[in-house]
Design an enzyme around this catalytic site. Structure first.
Site, mmCIF file in Angstrom:
data_model
loop_
_atom_site.group_PDB
_atom_site.id
_atom_site.type_symbol
_atom_site.label_atom_id
_atom_site.label_comp_id
_atom_site.label_asym_id
_atom_site.label_seq_id
_atom_site.Cartn_x
_atom_site.Cartn_y
_atom_site.Cartn_z
ATOM 1 N N GLU A 181 8.619 -3.230 0.581
ATOM 2 C CA GLU A 181 8.359 -2.531 1.852
ATOM 3 C C GLU A 181 7.921 -1.088 1.599
ATOM 4 O OE1 GLU A 181 8.084 -3.850 4.664
ATOM 5 O OE2 GLU A 181 9.296 -5.672 4.706
ATOM 6 N N ARG B 289 4.185 0.200 2.509
ATOM 7 C CA ARG B 289 4.117 1.137 3.646
ATOM 8 C C ARG B 289 3.962 2.584 3.187
ATOM 9 N NH1 ARG B 289 7.558 -1.343 8.670
ATOM 10 N NH2 ARG B 289 7.952 -3.379 7.786
ATOM 11 N N ASP C 213 3.540 -15.529 2.084
ATOM 12 C CA ASP C 213 2.220 -15.115 2.572
ATOM 13 C C ASP C 213 1.373 -14.264 1.623
ATOM 14 O OD1 ASP C 213 4.069 -13.056 2.928
ATOM 15 O OD2 ASP C 213 3.621 -12.690 5.042
ATOM 16 N N GLU D 134 -1.060 -9.529 12.297
ATOM 17 C CA GLU D 134 -1.829 -10.468 11.459
ATOM 18 C C GLU D 134 -3.059 -11.053 12.146
ATOM 19 O OE1 GLU D 134 1.498 -10.449 11.667
ATOM 20 O OE2 GLU D 134 1.894 -9.617 9.683
ATOM 21 N N SER E 123 -1.567 -4.798 2.032
ATOM 22 C CA SER E 123 -0.930 -5.696 2.986
ATOM 23 C C SER E 123 -0.454 -4.964 4.238
ATOM 24 C CB SER E 123 0.249 -6.392 2.298
ATOM 25 O OG SER E 123 0.589 -7.547 2.995
#
Ligand code: DMJ
Length: 611
Positions: free
Chosen positions: A244, A248, A376, A513, A601
Site C-alpha cells: 500500500e 500510494r 489482480d 478500476e 497500480s
C-alpha cells in the site's frame, strides 16, 4: 618588494605571451630556453609549483571512471562514479532469468506467433529532450544512466471542456472537506467531519499530488508540496503495509518528481524506499507484508504467515524507478528478484494462487485463484514491467500472455440469459469454480488493451471489449448506477437475471478500476461511448456519494433511497478515480501518452525506459 612581485607576476603570464593566437606563431625552442635561463631561482620555483598544482588539480577533477592515483597504496585505480553504477539489468536478462527446466524459450516460436508483428518493440517512449541524462549518454540501454525529469516540469493545460471542469470541481470539493477536517491525516470521514489514520502518512495529500499537478491546480499543488516538504516524515513508530505504501506513497512521490521536476519529492522517495527495504530480508527474498518504518523491522501479516501474491508482485515499477532515478541499484535488485522468483514457480497455465510464504518462497497450496483481491495486480505488473523496461524482458510478456490464455480457458464463463462474459474464481486449488467477480477485476480490460497497444494478441482486445460490457452492466443494473464491490453471475440455464448482489457485498468504495479501463479503452480505440459511460458513472457519484464535506463510500448500491453512507473517502478516489475521469474526458487523447508513461497500480505515471 611589492614592485618586484608585480613585475614577476606579469612575466609569468605564460598563455598570453607564449602563443600569438592570431598569427598562430609559437615561440621557438631556443627563445623558450632563453626565456627560462633569464628567470631568477624564485621565478623558476613559482613555475614548478604552478605545474605541480596543475597536475594535482587535473587528477582531482578528472571523472572518477578515469584511472586515478591512490596515494595510500601508490597504485593506479579505476574508480566507479556513483552515478554510473550498473543497474541490475543483467539480473533480468531473459536468458539468465529462466530456470532451465521451466524455460519458456522452448515455446517461444509458438508464442511469438501471437504477437502483432507490426507493433512489436514499439520505441517512442520518452523523447530524448524529455530526459536530462546526467553522466555520459549511453549506447542503447540505461546502464549507468541516471534519469532526471525536465527542470521546469511537464506542462498541462488544465481543463478544456465542461466534463473535465466538472471533475475538477469534484476534486476541489473533496479537497476542501479534507483540508477542513482531516488535513495531514490519511483519510477524510466526510459525514462526521473527522479523519481516519491507517499509516499516519497524510495518504490523501500524497496520493493526490500528481492528480493535482495534472489538473493544473497550482494553489493546491503548492500547499500539498509544502506539507510533504515539511510535515511528511517516515520515522513514526508504526507498522505499514509494503504494498500500500509503495503504490500510494512511493509511487506518487516518484510521479510528482517526474512531472514537476522538484527534487524534494525524490529525496522523500529515497528516504521511504530505504526504510521499506528490510521487507526483502526473508529467506526467499519474497518480501514480508509489513514493516515498521522507524525500527525497520519487517514481518508477516498479523493474521497469516503468508504474504498476498498481488502485493509482493506489485512494487516492482516503483522500486525500479527509484533505482533509475538515483543510480542506486539496490531497490530494483530487491524487487526484481521477487518477480524472477515468482516466474520460476510452478503455476497452472500462468495462473497464480493468492498467497505466498516469504520464508519458503512457495505458494500456499489450495489457495484461491482470482483476478480480484490479492491476485489482480500480479498480472497487471507483468505487463507494465515489460512496458516500463522498453519491452526488453521477455519472460514478463510471456508470463502475461500465458496467464491470459489461462484466464480465457479456466476462468471465463457466460451468463445464461444475456451471455455476458465474466471472470470467475477457482477455489481449492482449481477444483471448484465460483461465478463471482470483484469490482477490482474491472481493471483487466484496460490492461489488456494496453497490451494490445504494445503488440500483444488481438484476441486480447475482444476479451477486453466483452469485459467492458459486463463491467458496465455491473453499474447499469443497479438503481444507483454504481457497481457493488462483488457481483455474482447466473450461469444456470432457465433462470432469469444475469447478476445478483449479496447484502454484504453491496457497498461501493468509490473504486477506480472500471473508469481506469474506460480511459485505456477510449485512448486506444477512440470510441466515445467509453467517455459517455464514464460520464454516467461520474453523475452517479455526484448523486449518491457526494455529501456536504466531500464524497463518501456507500453501503448499498441497490437502494437509492437508503444508500447507507459509510463515512469514508479513501485516498484512491482522488488519486485514481477522479484522475482517470479527468483524463478520460480530455480533448487531447494523448494528454498522458501511453508510449511515454506507464501508470502504476494507483494511477501514478512513471516514465517508460528503453531497457
Ligand atoms: C487501489 O489502491 C489500487 O488500485 C490497488 O491496486 C487496488 N485497489 C485500490 C483501488 O480500488
Amino acid at each position: 618588494m611589492l614592485g618586484q612581485f608585480r613585475k614577476e607576476y606579469v612575466a609569468l603570464n605564460l598563455p598570453n605571451t607564449i602563443v600569438d593566437a592570431n598569427s598562430n606563431r609559437g615561440w621557438s625552442k631556443r627563445s623558450l630556453w632563453r626565456w627560462w635561463n633569464q628567470l631568477s631561482r624564485f621565478q623558476r620555483s613559482v613555475v614548478y609549483i604552478l605545474i605541480l598544482a596543475a597536475c594535482f588539480a587535473a587528477l582531482y577533477f578528472l571523472p572518477a571512471t578515469h584511472p586515478s592515483w591512490n596515494p595510500s597504496n601508490g597504485k593506479l585505480n579505476i574508480a566507479l562514479d556513483r552515478n554510473h553504477v550498473t543497474p541490475p539489468l543483467s539480473l533480468l536478462s531473459p536468458k539468465k532469468a529462466q530456470p532451465p527446466d521451466n524455460s519458456l524459450d522452448k515455446e517461444q516460436p509458438a508464442k511469438e506467433a501471437h504477437i502483432n508483428n507490426n507493433t512489436q518493440k514499439k520505441q517512442p517512449m520518452l523523447d530524448k529532450e524529455d530526459l536530462v541524462l546526467s553522466g555520459e549518454t549511453a549506447n542503447n540501454n540505461n546502464v549507468g544512466q541516471v534519469h532526471s525529469p525536465p527542470r521546469d516540469g511537464v506542462k498541462f493545460s488544465g481543463s478544456t471542456n465542461e466534463r473535465q471542469a466538472a471533475v475538477v470541481a469534484a476534486f476541489r470539493h473533496a479537497w476542501k472537506g479534507y483540508k477542513k477536517y482531516a488535513w495531514g491525516h490519511d483519510h477524510l470521514k466526510p459525514i462526521t467531519g473527522t479523519f481516519h489514520d491507517w499509516f499516519n502518512l497524510g495518504l490523501t495529500i500524497v496520493d493526490a499530488l500528481d492528480t493535482i499537478y495534472i489538473m493544473g491546480l497550482k494553489e493546491e499543488f503548492a500547499e500539498a508540496r509544502e506539507w510533504v516538504a515539511n510535515s511528511l516524515h517516515f520515522d513514526g513508530n508504526r507498522d505499514v503495509n509494503l504494498f500500500e505504501v509503495t503504490i500510494r506513497v512511493l509511487g506518487s512521490l516518484l510521479s510528482s518528481y517526474h512531472l514537476s521536476g522538484d527534487r524534494m519529492f525524490l529525496d522523500k522517495a529515497v528516504d521511504l524506499g530505504t526504510r521499506l527495504l528490510p521487507c526483502f530480508d526473508s529467506d526467499s527474498g519474497v518480501p514480508y507484508s509489513d514493516v515498521n518504518l522507524a525500527t525497520r523491522k519487517a514481518h508477516s501479516p498479523k493474521w497469516s504467515p503468508d504474504s498476498s501474491t498481488s502485493e509482493v508482485t506489485t512494487i516492482q515499477l516503483e522500486f525500479r524507478d527509484l533505482s533509475r532515478c538515483t543510480g542506486d541499484p539496490k531497490f530494483e535488485d530487491s524487487a526484481a528478484k521477487v518477480s524472477l522468483h515468482v516466474h520460476g514457480l510452478e503455476k497452472s497455465e500462468g495462473l497464480v494462487p493468492i498467497f505466498i510464504n516469504a520464508n519458503t518462497g512457495h505458494f500456499r497450496s489450495y489457495s484461491t485463484i482470482t483476478l480480484g483481491a490479492r491476485g489482480d495486480s500480479y498480472y497487471e505488473y507483468l505487463l507494465k514491467q515489460w512496458i516500463q523496461t522498453g519491452q526488453t524482458i521477455d519472460y514478463l510478456r510471456d508470463d502475461f500472455v500465458e496467464a491470459i490464455s489461462g484466464v480465457m480457458k479456466h476462468l471465463t464463463r457466460r451468463t445464461a440469459q444475456n451471455k455476458y462474459l465474466f471472470i470467475g474464481e477457482l477455489l481449492a486449488g482449481g477444483r471448484d469454480f465460483k461465478p463471482k467477480m470483484d469490482h477490482l477485476t474491472c481493471y483487466l480490460p484496460g490492461t489488456l488493451a494496453l497490451g494490445v497497444h504494445n503488440g500483444l494478441p488481438q484476441e486480447h482486445m475482444q476479451l477486453a471489449e466483452e469485459l467492458m460490457t459486463t463491467c458496465y452492466q455491473m453499474y447499469a443494473q443497479q438503481p444507483t448506477f454504481l457497481a457493488p464491490e462483488i457481483t455474482y453471475f447466473n450461469i444456470q440455464e432457465r433462470t432469469t437475471g444475469d447478476m445478483s448482489v449479496k447484502t454484504n457485498d453491496a457497498h461501493n468504495l468509490l473504486r477506480p478500476e472500471f473508469v481506469e479501463s474506460l480511459w485505456y479503452m477510449y485512448q486506444i480505440t477512440g470510441n466515445k461511448t467509453y467517455q459517455d459511460w464514464g460520464w454516467q458513472i461520474f453523475q452517479a457519484f455526484e448523486k449518491y456519494a457526494k455529501v456536504v464535506n466531500g464524497y463518501t463510500s456507500i453501503g448499498n448500491v441497490r437502494n437509492p433511497v437508503n444508500t447507507r453512507p459509510r463515512d469514508m473517502m479513501e485516498s484512491f478516489f482522488l488519486s485514481e478515480t477522479l484522475k482517470y475521469l479527468y483524463l478520460l474526458f480530455s480533448d487531447d487523447p494523448h494528454i498522458l501518452s501511453l508510449d511515454k508513461y506507464v501508470l502504476n497500480s494507483e494511477a501514478h505515471p512513471l516514465p517508460i525506459y528503453d531497457t
